[in-house]
Design an enzyme around this catalytic site. Structure first.
Site, PDB file in Angstrom:
ATOM      1  N   GLU A 211      -0.438   0.069  -5.333  1.00 31.42           N
ATOM      2  CA  GLU A 211      -0.210   2.303  -6.499  1.00 31.42           C
ATOM      3  C   GLU A 211       0.808   2.556  -7.259  1.00 31.42           C
ATOM      4  O   GLU A 211       0.709   3.086  -8.531  1.00 31.42           O
ATOM      5  CB  GLU A 211      -0.429   2.717  -5.237  1.00 31.42           C
ATOM      6  CG  GLU A 211      -1.944   3.732  -4.931  1.00 31.42           C
ATOM      7  CD  GLU A 211      -1.902   2.659  -3.488  1.00 31.42           C
ATOM      8  OE1 GLU A 211      -1.429   1.946  -3.146  1.00 31.42           O
ATOM      9  OE2 GLU A 211      -2.708   2.538  -2.849  1.00 31.42           O
TER      10      GLU A 211
ATOM     11  N   ASN B 294       1.313  -1.479  -0.141  1.00 29.30           N
ATOM     12  CA  ASN B 294       0.215  -0.385  -0.206  1.00 29.30           C
ATOM     13  C   ASN B 294       1.301   1.177  -0.040  1.00 29.30           C
ATOM     14  O   ASN B 294       1.469   1.376   0.682  1.00 29.30           O
ATOM     15  CB  ASN B 294      -1.439  -0.131   1.375  1.00 29.30           C
ATOM     16  CG  ASN B 294      -2.036   1.309   1.360  1.00 29.30           C
ATOM     17  OD1 ASN B 294      -1.498   2.577   2.107  1.00 29.30           O
ATOM     18  ND2 ASN B 294      -3.088   1.196   0.867  1.00 29.30           N
TER      19      ASN B 294
ATOM     20  N   ASP C 295      -4.160  22.342   7.528  1.00 32.28           N
ATOM     21  CA  ASP C 295      -4.654  20.859   6.897  1.00 32.28           C
ATOM     22  C   ASP C 295      -5.465  21.988   5.003  1.00 32.28           C
ATOM     23  O   ASP C 295      -5.242  23.159   4.675  1.00 32.28           O
ATOM     24  CB  ASP C 295      -5.864  20.845   7.480  1.00 32.28           C
ATOM     25  CG  ASP C 295      -5.875  19.019   7.098  1.00 32.28           C
ATOM     26  OD1 ASP C 295      -5.270  18.649   6.246  1.00 32.28           O
ATOM     27  OD2 ASP C 295      -6.459  18.302   8.326  1.00 32.28           O
TER      28      ASP C 295
HETATM   29  C1  LIG Z   1       0.036  15.678   0.405  1.00 30.44           C
HETATM   30  C2  LIG Z   1      -1.175  15.183   0.735  1.00 30.44           C
HETATM   31  C3  LIG Z   1      -0.863  14.613   2.005  1.00 30.44           C
HETATM   32  C4  LIG Z   1      -2.289  13.584   2.738  1.00 30.44           C
HETATM   33  N1  LIG Z   1      -1.590  13.477   3.886  1.00 30.44           N
HETATM   34  C5  LIG Z   1      -2.174  12.588   4.792  1.00 30.44           C
HETATM   35  C6  LIG Z   1      -1.643  12.238   6.168  1.00 30.44           C
HETATM   36  O1  LIG Z   1      -1.295  13.475   7.018  1.00 30.44           O
HETATM   37  N2  LIG Z   1      -2.321  11.512   6.691  1.00 30.44           N
HETATM   38  C7  LIG Z   1      -3.186  10.437   5.845  1.00 30.44           C
HETATM   39  O2  LIG Z   1      -3.914   9.178   6.454  1.00 30.44           O
HETATM   40  N3  LIG Z   1      -3.816  10.757   4.879  1.00 30.44           N
HETATM   41  C8  LIG Z   1      -3.075  11.895   3.973  1.00 30.44           C
HETATM   42  N4  LIG Z   1      -3.565  12.130   2.512  1.00 30.44           N
HETATM   43  C9  LIG Z   1      -4.509  10.681   2.032  1.00 30.44           C
HETATM   44  C10 LIG Z   1      -4.093  10.163   2.142  1.00 30.44           C
HETATM   45  O3  LIG Z   1      -2.531   9.750   1.268  1.00 30.44           O
HETATM   46  C11 LIG Z   1      -4.952   9.757   0.841  1.00 30.44           C
HETATM   47  O4  LIG Z   1      -6.499   9.122   0.465  1.00 30.44           O
HETATM   48  C12 LIG Z   1      -4.607   8.021   0.076  1.00 30.44           C
HETATM   49  O5  LIG Z   1      -5.071   7.861  -1.267  1.00 30.44           O
HETATM   50  C13 LIG Z   1      -5.382   7.317   1.105  1.00 30.44           C
HETATM   51  O6  LIG Z   1      -4.893   5.726   0.553  1.00 30.44           O
HETATM   52  P1  LIG Z   1      -5.364   4.328   1.037  1.00 30.44           P
HETATM   53  O7  LIG Z   1      -6.493   4.628   1.365  1.00 30.44           O
HETATM   54  O8  LIG Z   1      -4.923   3.641  -0.033  1.00 30.44           O
HETATM   55  O9  LIG Z   1      -4.542   4.652   1.960  1.00 30.44           O
HETATM   56  C14 LIG Z   1      -3.129  12.614   1.450  1.00 30.44           C
HETATM   57  C15 LIG Z   1      -2.925  13.341   0.391  1.00 30.44           C
HETATM   58  C16 LIG Z   1      -2.177  14.066  -0.097  1.00 30.44           C
HETATM   59  C17 LIG Z   1      -2.207  14.134  -1.268  1.00 30.44           C
END
Ligand SMILES: Cc1cc2nc3c(=O)[nH]c(=O)nc-3n(C[C@H](O)[C@H](O)[C@H](O)COP(=O)(O)O)c2cc1C
Length: 437
Positions: free
Chosen positions: A200, A139, A246
């Site tokens: 990904e 992941n 945020d």
């Molecule tokens: C720049 C950026 C910062 C992010 N920061 C966080 C974070 O601090 N914590 C978090 O849980 N998701 C964060 N996200 C969102 C996740 O990375 C994103 O939703 C991701 O697709 C989650 O995928 P998953 O559910 O497959 O793990 C961030 C996304 C971006 C683009």
């Protein structure tokens, strides 16, 4: 394809601005990035550090298009294609990201930015976090990471996302690789939320070839061309994380976050650190870009969807515009319903016809002004699951955020106010009369 190949392209096309003056990553650099927002920047001299710093590389759609060698209009379709057809990347024997190995870990040698005086500390914001879920495999996602001393970070792991669910399946934590300074396809793919079994990096590889290398001491793989890799472990121990700006531009609260122990740092020679301004344009675009294809896919199941935009004014997350070719009187309603299915955090959506320029907020507003009647073209749903990022939503600790959703059908109505069907000629009369060039 790498961060460096993008910087070359941005340089050749006159988009990259090199900053020769020494800039301090403590507060000053964030102010400069904010002031020059929208432009790829490279800070050649960073006060107190040997690394160069890049910022702003994801701030415009055209940078992704430039890197992928496509037109901006193709971006939605190219990412949908890669999302639907991931391609397993090759594993190379060696990669530039391991040219230098630092066994003596000192995170204070990295030029991690402190963005605002009220922040909890210096934060890694462009770190692509790689873990393996015991059931689903690799992941890859973004997590903001607060530096805490020489060897530790504190991570914000949103509940229910890939890293959080994998961590909850283990008693003694998870191996983790944090990649900083990535290609645009890797950054775009890491921001996507495909089904848990989809990798990904395979999406990034479908966008452009993205060979991986094995980590030196972990059962994880990382993009061979990454600038910096932190190898370590996400522990079950926690520490306060926040405050931090945020996506919506408001300050997020302090919560307990999981502590990450870093055991090893590898990097390229003359490594480049990547900064990403929290709440800024590239944060918004990276959040929004991957949701446009998922909305497009859902709306396409119920009518002919031409385009989707998550608008910057809605933090590229809460507000969407969906463009359809209306072939049935109820297509606008169907599109509203499907758009909310395509992006569960969407709060307000406007559906427009093919003659509206969805990138022009004035044109979208014009469609609302001339084609929309609130008593018949508006849908409001109260108490729906919503985005945790919306300060106006109802947040109850331990429960999913609740919000009110609103959809506006701003397409030309096929019926008059008294319910009679409008002829195609009568519908044409809603179109804007344009002056000739
Ligand atoms: C720049 C950026 C910062 C992010 N920061 C966080 C974070 O601090 N914590 C978090 O849980 N998701 C964060 N996200 C969102 C996740 O990375 C994103 O939703 C991701 O697709 C989650 O995928 P998953 O559910 O497959 O793990 C961030 C996304 C971006 C683009």
């Amino acid at each position: 394809m790498s961060l460096r190949s993008f910087l070359d392209k941005a340089g050749e096309t006159g988009r990259l601005m090199a900053i020769q003056r020494e800039v301090d990553p403590y507060l000053e650099m964030a102010r400069v990035i904010n002031r020059l927002e929208g432009q790829p920047l490279i800070f050649e001299k960073v006060k107190g550090y040997d690394y160069r710093v890049v910022a702003g590389i994801c701030a415009e759609r055209e940078y992704f298009a430039l890197d992928l060698g496509i037109d901006v209009e193709q971006l939605l379709f190219t990412s949908s294609e890669a999302l639907a057809n991931p391609l397993t990347p090759e594993i190379a024997d060696a990669g530039p990201c391991q040219q230098v190995v630092e066994e003596q870990v000192n995170l204070e040698k990295l030029p991690i930015l402190t963005h605002l005086p009220q922040d909890g500390g210096p934060y890694i914001t462009a770190g692509v976090v790689v873990i393996k879920d015991p059931d689903y495999g690799r992941n890859v996602s973004f997590h903001r990471l607060l530096r805490s001393g020489h060897r530790h970070l504190v991570a914000r792991l949103v509940e229910g996302r890939g890293t959080d669910t994998a961590l909850k399946k283990t008693a003694d934590g998870l191996e983790v690789a944090i990649c900083i300074g990535n290609s645009l396809p890797v950054l775009l793919a890491a921001a996507m939320s495909p089904p848990p079994e989809v990798d990904e990096f395979s999406i990034a590889n479908a966008l452009r070839p993205t060979p991986l290398v094995r980590c030196l001491a972990l059962d994880l793989e990382v993009p061979a061309e990454t600038e910096i890799v932190l190898e370590g472990r996400i522990t079950q121990a926690t520490a306060p994380e926040g405050p931090f700006l945020d996506l919506t531009g408001t300050m997020d609260i302090v919560r307990e976050g999981h502590i990450i122990e870093i055991a090893r740092i590898t990097h390229r020679r003359q490594p480049i650190y990547q900064a990403l301004l929290p709440g800024g344009r590239e944060h918004k675009l990276l959040m929004g870009l991957p949701r446009e294809p998922t909305i497009h896919t859902e709306v396409s199941k119920v009518c002919r969807c031409l385009n989707v935009l998550l608008t910057p004014g809605g933090a590229s997350w809460l507000h969407g515009v969906v463009q359809i070719e209306k072939r049935d009187a109820d297509d606008g309603w169907r599109a509203i319903d499907a758009a909310f299915r395509g992006h569960s955090s969407l709060k307000h959506v406007v559906v427009v016809d093919e003659d509206i320029d969805i990138y022009d907020p004035n044109d979208v507003e014009w469609a609302i002004a001339t084609r929309f009647q609130a008593h018949s073209d508006l849908v409001i749903w109260e108490g729906r699951p919503g985005s945790s990022l919306d300060p106006s939503a109802i947040h109850t600790p331990g429960q999913k955020t609740r919000t009110t959703k609103m959809g506006l059908d701003a397409t030309i109505s096929w019926h008059t106010a008294t319910g009679e069907l409008r002829s195609p000629e009568e519908r044409e009369a809603f179109k804007r009369v344009r002056y000739e060039d």
